[in-house]
Design a protein around this motif. Structure first.
Motif, PDB file in Angstrom:
ATOM      1  N   MET A  84       0.510  -1.038   0.240  1.00  0.00           N
ATOM      2  CA  MET A  84      -0.241  -0.446   0.141  1.00  0.00           C
ATOM      3  C   MET A  84       1.556   1.429  -0.586  1.00  0.00           C
ATOM      4  O   MET A  84       1.553   1.363   0.369  1.00  0.00           O
ATOM      5  CB  MET A  84      -1.150   0.258   0.596  1.00  0.00           C
ATOM      6  N   ASP A  85       0.264   2.063  -0.885  1.00  0.00           N
ATOM      7  CA  ASP A  85       1.712   3.411  -1.330  1.00  0.00           C
ATOM      8  C   ASP A  85       0.449   4.404  -1.059  1.00  0.00           C
ATOM      9  O   ASP A  85       0.091   4.810  -1.202  1.00  0.00           O
ATOM     10  CB  ASP A  85       2.399   3.016  -2.192  1.00  0.00           C
ATOM     11  N   GLU A  86       1.004   4.651   0.144  1.00  0.00           N
ATOM     12  CA  GLU A  86       0.214   6.199   1.077  1.00  0.00           C
ATOM     13  C   GLU A  86      -1.387   5.881   0.816  1.00  0.00           C
ATOM     14  O   GLU A  86      -1.956   6.685   0.025  1.00  0.00           O
ATOM     15  CB  GLU A  86       1.108   7.847   0.510  1.00  0.00           C
ATOM     16  N   PRO A  87      -1.698   4.674   1.359  1.00  0.00           N
ATOM     17  CA  PRO A  87      -3.327   4.643   0.434  1.00  0.00           C
ATOM     18  C   PRO A  87      -4.320   5.049   0.963  1.00  0.00           C
ATOM     19  O   PRO A  87      -5.808   6.016   0.568  1.00  0.00           O
ATOM     20  CB  PRO A  87      -3.393   3.587   1.747  1.00  0.00           C
ATOM     21  N   PHE A  88      -3.612   6.023   1.739  1.00  0.00           N
ATOM     22  CA  PHE A  88      -5.277   7.325   2.924  1.00  0.00           C
ATOM     23  C   PHE A  88      -4.332   8.624   2.500  1.00  0.00           C
ATOM     24  O   PHE A  88      -5.405   9.724   3.915  1.00  0.00           O
ATOM     25  CB  PHE A  88      -5.047   6.586   4.235  1.00  0.00           C
ATOM     26  N   SER A  89      -3.152   8.934   1.618  1.00  0.00           N
ATOM     27  CA  SER A  89      -3.541   9.945   1.631  1.00  0.00           C
ATOM     28  C   SER A  89      -4.355  11.415   0.814  1.00  0.00           C
ATOM     29  O   SER A  89      -4.019  12.325   1.302  1.00  0.00           O
ATOM     30  CB  SER A  89      -1.115  10.861   1.214  1.00  0.00           C
ATOM     31  N   ALA A  90      -4.746  10.357   0.356  1.00  0.00           N
ATOM     32  CA  ALA A  90      -5.466  11.805  -0.773  1.00  0.00           C
ATOM     33  C   ALA A  90      -6.809  12.078  -0.149  1.00  0.00           C
ATOM     34  O   ALA A  90      -8.157  12.216  -0.941  1.00  0.00           O
ATOM     35  CB  ALA A  90      -6.114  10.866  -1.802  1.00  0.00           C
ATOM     36  N   VAL A  91      -7.370  11.230   1.034  1.00  0.00           N
ATOM     37  CA  VAL A  91      -8.572  11.533   2.066  1.00  0.00           C
ATOM     38  C   VAL A  91      -8.355  12.882   2.797  1.00  0.00           C
ATOM     39  O   VAL A  91      -7.467  12.282   3.824  1.00  0.00           O
ATOM     40  CB  VAL A  91      -9.510  10.012   2.510  1.00  0.00           C
ATOM     41  N   ASP A  92      -9.524  12.657   3.186  1.00  0.00           N
ATOM     42  CA  ASP A  92      -9.443  14.089   4.865  1.00  0.00           C
ATOM     43  C   ASP A  92      -9.237  13.340   5.859  1.00  0.00           C
ATOM     44  O   ASP A  92      -9.631  12.332   5.866  1.00  0.00           O
ATOM     45  CB  ASP A  92     -11.661  14.600   4.878  1.00  0.00           C
ATOM     46  N   ARG A 151      -6.852  -6.344   9.050  1.00  0.00           N
ATOM     47  CA  ARG A 151      -5.568  -7.438   9.959  1.00  0.00           C
ATOM     48  C   ARG A 151      -5.952  -7.908  10.426  1.00  0.00           C
ATOM     49  O   ARG A 151      -4.894  -9.069  10.065  1.00  0.00           O
ATOM     50  CB  ARG A 151      -4.482  -6.668  10.887  1.00  0.00           C
ATOM     51  N   GLU A 152      -6.901  -7.750  11.406  1.00  0.00           N
ATOM     52  CA  GLU A 152      -7.261  -9.527  12.204  1.00  0.00           C
ATOM     53  C   GLU A 152      -8.211 -10.237  11.774  1.00  0.00           C
ATOM     54  O   GLU A 152      -8.651 -11.745  11.663  1.00  0.00           O
ATOM     55  CB  GLU A 152      -8.264  -9.224  13.414  1.00  0.00           C
ATOM     56  N   THR A 153      -9.055 -10.022  10.380  1.00  0.00           N
ATOM     57  CA  THR A 153     -10.041 -11.410   9.822  1.00  0.00           C
ATOM     58  C   THR A 153      -9.729 -11.617   8.520  1.00  0.00           C
ATOM     59  O   THR A 153      -9.521 -13.036   8.395  1.00  0.00           O
ATOM     60  CB  THR A 153     -11.287 -10.705   9.464  1.00  0.00           C
ATOM     61  N   GLU A 154      -8.465 -10.705   7.811  1.00  0.00           N
ATOM     62  CA  GLU A 154      -7.655 -11.032   6.771  1.00  0.00           C
ATOM     63  C   GLU A 154      -6.628 -12.353   6.798  1.00  0.00           C
ATOM     64  O   GLU A 154      -5.897 -12.942   6.393  1.00  0.00           O
ATOM     65  CB  GLU A 154      -8.243 -10.331   5.672  1.00  0.00           C
ATOM     66  N   ASN A 155      -5.743 -11.689   8.030  1.00  0.00           N
ATOM     67  CA  ASN A 155      -4.316 -12.284   8.575  1.00  0.00           C
ATOM     68  C   ASN A 155      -3.674 -12.404   6.809  1.00  0.00           C
ATOM     69  O   ASN A 155      -2.659 -13.635   6.770  1.00  0.00           O
ATOM     70  CB  ASN A 155      -4.397 -14.031   9.313  1.00  0.00           C
ATOM     71  N   LYS A 156      -3.378 -11.209   6.154  1.00  0.00           N
ATOM     72  CA  LYS A 156      -2.526 -11.357   5.418  1.00  0.00           C
ATOM     73  C   LYS A 156      -1.188 -10.148   5.983  1.00  0.00           C
ATOM     74  O   LYS A 156      -1.620  -9.688   6.876  1.00  0.00           O
ATOM     75  CB  LYS A 156      -3.425 -10.303   4.347  1.00  0.00           C
ATOM     76  N   THR A 157      -0.417 -10.142   5.008  1.00  0.00           N
ATOM     77  CA  THR A 157       0.670  -9.430   5.147  1.00  0.00           C
ATOM     78  C   THR A 157       1.112  -7.703   4.516  1.00  0.00           C
ATOM     79  O   THR A 157       0.500  -7.924   3.152  1.00  0.00           O
ATOM     80  CB  THR A 157       1.867  -9.935   4.354  1.00  0.00           C
ATOM     81  N   PHE A 158       0.681  -7.201   5.568  1.00  0.00           N
ATOM     82  CA  PHE A 158       0.372  -5.683   4.665  1.00  0.00           C
ATOM     83  C   PHE A 158       2.253  -4.686   5.168  1.00  0.00           C
ATOM     84  O   PHE A 158       2.455  -4.663   5.928  1.00  0.00           O
ATOM     85  CB  PHE A 158      -0.340  -4.699   5.788  1.00  0.00           C
ATOM     86  N   ILE A 159       2.777  -3.991   3.938  1.00  0.00           N
ATOM     87  CA  ILE A 159       3.281  -3.713   3.548  1.00  0.00           C
ATOM     88  C   ILE A 159       2.923  -1.528   3.459  1.00  0.00           C
ATOM     89  O   ILE A 159       2.287  -2.440   2.118  1.00  0.00           O
ATOM     90  CB  ILE A 159       4.868  -3.825   2.570  1.00  0.00           C
ATOM     91  N   LEU A 160       3.393  -1.064   4.078  1.00  0.00           N
ATOM     92  CA  LEU A 160       2.495   0.535   4.223  1.00  0.00           C
ATOM     93  C   LEU A 160       3.586   1.715   4.319  1.00  0.00           C
ATOM     94  O   LEU A 160       3.931   1.289   4.852  1.00  0.00           O
ATOM     95  CB  LEU A 160       1.632   0.515   4.849  1.00  0.00           C
TER      96      LEU A 160
END
Length: 264
Positions: free
Chosen positions: A168-176, A191-200
């Protein structure tokens, strides 16, 4: 101080991605990254944090297989990365939605590329549209959505392909700010429900501390691994209570103290 918290040793069984000796130079003039060695474990959320120009997005794109390193390699489950792969999904900063397609068609697009049958891909897309809080908007078009809603469609699309790793490349930068906070809370739940690896990738110290199991601090260009911080914050209760947590606030101050000298 929180900046010296100990990292639990990674095991090969849990490690999904290995970044080994990554060096990236543009045009033999600008060195963006230098000697980056990192491992990413299953189920963790890791934030890449550092001053502007330190190579955060470059590193993310190298992990995604969208950029080639000048030296070194990225391995996924021990196999060298030579390009994008089905185990990694990328959430772009600018949403990257198809303006002529509905929400459900955008969310199902990755599955369509994989050849998944129409009924199955729409069922999976609907599930993740619901997961990101967009139930009822399946037939809307991007121009009918707010920026925050468009970003949720991008997240649903990444989740729908059921990749192990979300980049995820700055996924929240364009929102208020209000939407950003709600996104952060939703991401903790996902994160809890999907058990995936996130790199942000983020520029926000507060966001990195709020979300992350680990924060990778990069130095100014050329980006080098400066420090790894492991926030020890209980995220099981009220999401807003985290923002009032003394450890959360102290760690933000500690990280800012370490980065202050690098900010123009």
């Amino acid at each position: 101080m929180h900046m010296t918290q100990t990292i639990v040793a990674e095991t090969e069984a849990d490690q999904i991605i290995e970044v080994a000796g990554i060096h990236k130079t543009y045009g033999n003039v600008v060195t963006a990254l230098q000697d980056i060695n990192l491992g990413f474990q299953r189920g963790e959320l890791t934030s890449l944090l550092g001053p502007s120009g330190c190579g955060k997005t470059t590193l993310l794109k190298i992990i995604a297989g969208l950029l080639e390193p000048t030296e070194g390699e990225v391995r996924v489950h021990g196999k060298p990365v030579t390009g994008p792969g089905p185990e990694r999904a990328f959430v772009f900063q600018d949403f990257a939605l198809m303006p002529w397609a509905t929400v459900i068609k955008n969310a199902a697009f990755g599955l369509e590329l994989k050849g998944v049958a129409l009924e199955e891909r729409e069922d999976r897309a609907r599930h993740y549209i619901n997961e990101v809080g967009l139930a009822g908007f399946e037939d809307k078009y991007p121009h009918e959505l707010s920026g925050g809603m468009r970003q949720r469609v991008g997240l649903a699309r990444a989740l729908a392909v059921e990749a192990e790793v979300l980049l995820m490349d700055e996924p929240f930068s364009a929102v208020d700010e209000q939407t950003r906070r709600k996104f952060q809370e939703d991401l903790i739940r996902l994160r809890e429900t999907e058990n995936k690896t996130f790199i942000l990738v983020t520029h926000s110290i507060e966001e990195a501390v709020y979300l992350s199991d680990r924060i990778v601090l990069l130095s100014p260009r050329p980006g080098r691994l400066k420090q790894i911080v492991a926030p020890e914050i209980d995220r099981s209760g009220d999401p807003e209570a985290i923002r009032r947590n003394t450890e959360y606030l102290d760690l933000i101050d500690d990280i800012w103290a370490g980065l202050r000298d690098y900010v123009e």
